[in-house]
Design an enzyme around this catalytic site. Sequence first.
Site, mmCIF file in Angstrom:
data_model
loop_
_atom_site.group_PDB
_atom_site.id
_atom_site.type_symbol
_atom_site.label_atom_id
_atom_site.label_comp_id
_atom_site.label_asym_id
_atom_site.label_seq_id
_atom_site.Cartn_x
_atom_site.Cartn_y
_atom_site.Cartn_z
ATOM 1 N N SER A 238 -4.940 -3.348 -2.608
ATOM 2 C CA SER A 238 -4.256 -2.224 -1.969
ATOM 3 C C SER A 238 -3.837 -2.649 -0.576
ATOM 4 C CB SER A 238 -5.186 -1.021 -1.883
ATOM 5 O OG SER A 238 -6.163 -1.276 -0.878
ATOM 6 N N LYS A 239 -3.183 -1.746 0.114
ATOM 7 C CA LYS A 239 -2.666 -2.042 1.458
ATOM 8 C C LYS A 239 -3.739 -2.560 2.402
ATOM 9 C CE LYS A 239 1.607 -0.254 2.769
ATOM 10 N NZ LYS A 239 2.474 0.870 2.847
ATOM 11 N N ARG A 240 -4.977 -2.110 2.176
ATOM 12 C CA ARG A 240 -6.091 -2.569 3.017
ATOM 13 C C ARG A 240 -6.189 -4.086 3.031
ATOM 14 N NH1 ARG A 240 -10.917 -2.112 0.972
ATOM 15 N NH2 ARG A 240 -10.108 -1.493 -1.059
ATOM 16 N N HIS A 241 -5.776 -4.702 1.915
ATOM 17 C CA HIS A 241 -5.918 -6.150 1.795
ATOM 18 C C HIS A 241 -4.764 -6.921 2.433
ATOM 19 C CE1 HIS A 241 -8.357 -4.622 -1.653
ATOM 20 N NE2 HIS A 241 -9.205 -5.480 -1.138
ATOM 21 N N GLY A 242 -3.777 -6.209 2.918
ATOM 22 C CA GLY A 242 -2.634 -6.914 3.533
ATOM 23 C C GLY A 242 -1.335 -6.504 2.868
#
Length: 468
Positions: A238-242
């Site tokens: 997800s966006k949390r990962h980049g």
Amino acid sequence: METIITRFPPSPTGYLHVGGARTALFNWLYARNQKGKFILRIEDTDTVRSTQESVDAIFEALEWLGIDWDDGPYFQSRRFDLYREYIQKLVQSGNAYYCTCSSERIEEMRKQAMASGGKPKYDGTCREKGMSQTDGAVIRFKAPLSGTTVLQDIIKKNIVFQNSELDDFIIQRSDGTPTYNLAVVVDDITMNVNTVIRGDDHVNNTPKQIQLYEAFGAALPVFGHVPMVLGKDKTRLSKRHGAMSVTEYRDMGYLPDALLNYLVRLGWSFGDQEFFTRDELIEKFTIKNIGKSPGVFDQEKLQSLNADHIKVAPLDKLSDHLLPFLGKKGYAAEKNQYLEKVIQTLNTRSKTLEEMAASADFYYQEDFKYDDKAAEKFLNPPFLSALEALMAELGKLSDFSEKNLEAAFTAVMVATDQKLGKIAQPVRVALTGKTVSPGIFETVEVLGKDRVLSRLQRAVEYIKSNKG
Ligand code: GLU
């Protein structure tokens, strides 16, 4: 032999993310490998969440990746008449029925089921009423009450669903629009899709779709559900990962072939080979080698694969990909032989195009600033005679071939009684502003006589005015 027909049916509710791109790739590669057909279908039945902007973003990303389609793009929003016709077929054959249960009643059923620990299911109130079209009614599929529905998945093997666990799901909403499961099945049947490779987040939809195929008397496609892509912490990417979107990777300086290679390897293998060209992937791709376990997205690995692709990419292509990055920096770079030569000095030392454009700065600027430390150390009176001697030697040359350059540098070494190492560093700072650059001969050769002489002159003046 039957022609393999695959499809990619994104919902245009956002950009194309790397997980979606991987699914597209698997379908595209399989079609290309089998000399089959690949269909693009835009699943925009959710008129509230679907946007034209997302449709455009998806096309842009697919085109950049070089994923082309043989048929389509189809838009589900333009096929409502067809879905209605198929829904009516089900009503007429007794496989679907109108239902007027209110949303309050349905909510009540859901609550009761949850309270008693059961699965929320429609209780079948309208199933045998035989209602004809009624305003505000939904249409439900009359699902088998007993027995099993078996998903023969080429990746996950057989998954058995108890029909008693499934319910009479809605196929047409009260506003007349079809639901996802219905539209997908009608499309896949009418488009003759015979291979469906998609994310395993759809596994629970598949028994419903299988039941619909059966009710329509249509042959089932081959199904393969691929595990989701995870982040390094093993949670769903997800966006949390980049960065998530394909075009973000383009903008960070990745080559489409590198991203393509990386995404395919993330869930498919061919022995332990990591590097594949596009043609090699088309040649070697098989669905039997799609893995059962989820791939973990690792940007560092992607970056090192990108570096490998940059090394071997044809100069002509690399020029096209690099130009926008040079343009962003304000350099007046053009697609020409100079650019190709510039690239040749940088393509073995750049992990991304962004990095390559940053390293190419001195090729496109005359008035660059000298790096403070570099100037302090090398643009000094002790190096003045070497710089002046080199100007004189290079001035005599009409051809900046490696052989001639070597001879010129040797003459300077002899005249100043210094080793090449001593001469190369001040020259490097004079020509590039930095102490680190591509090899000194290649740099001189690529910059060419005019630039080199004027930069050496600039450095000589700098030394004289600062330290003279
Ligand atoms: N529109 C669905 C999605 O984007 C497609 C699922 C399918 O492949 O059937 O997830």
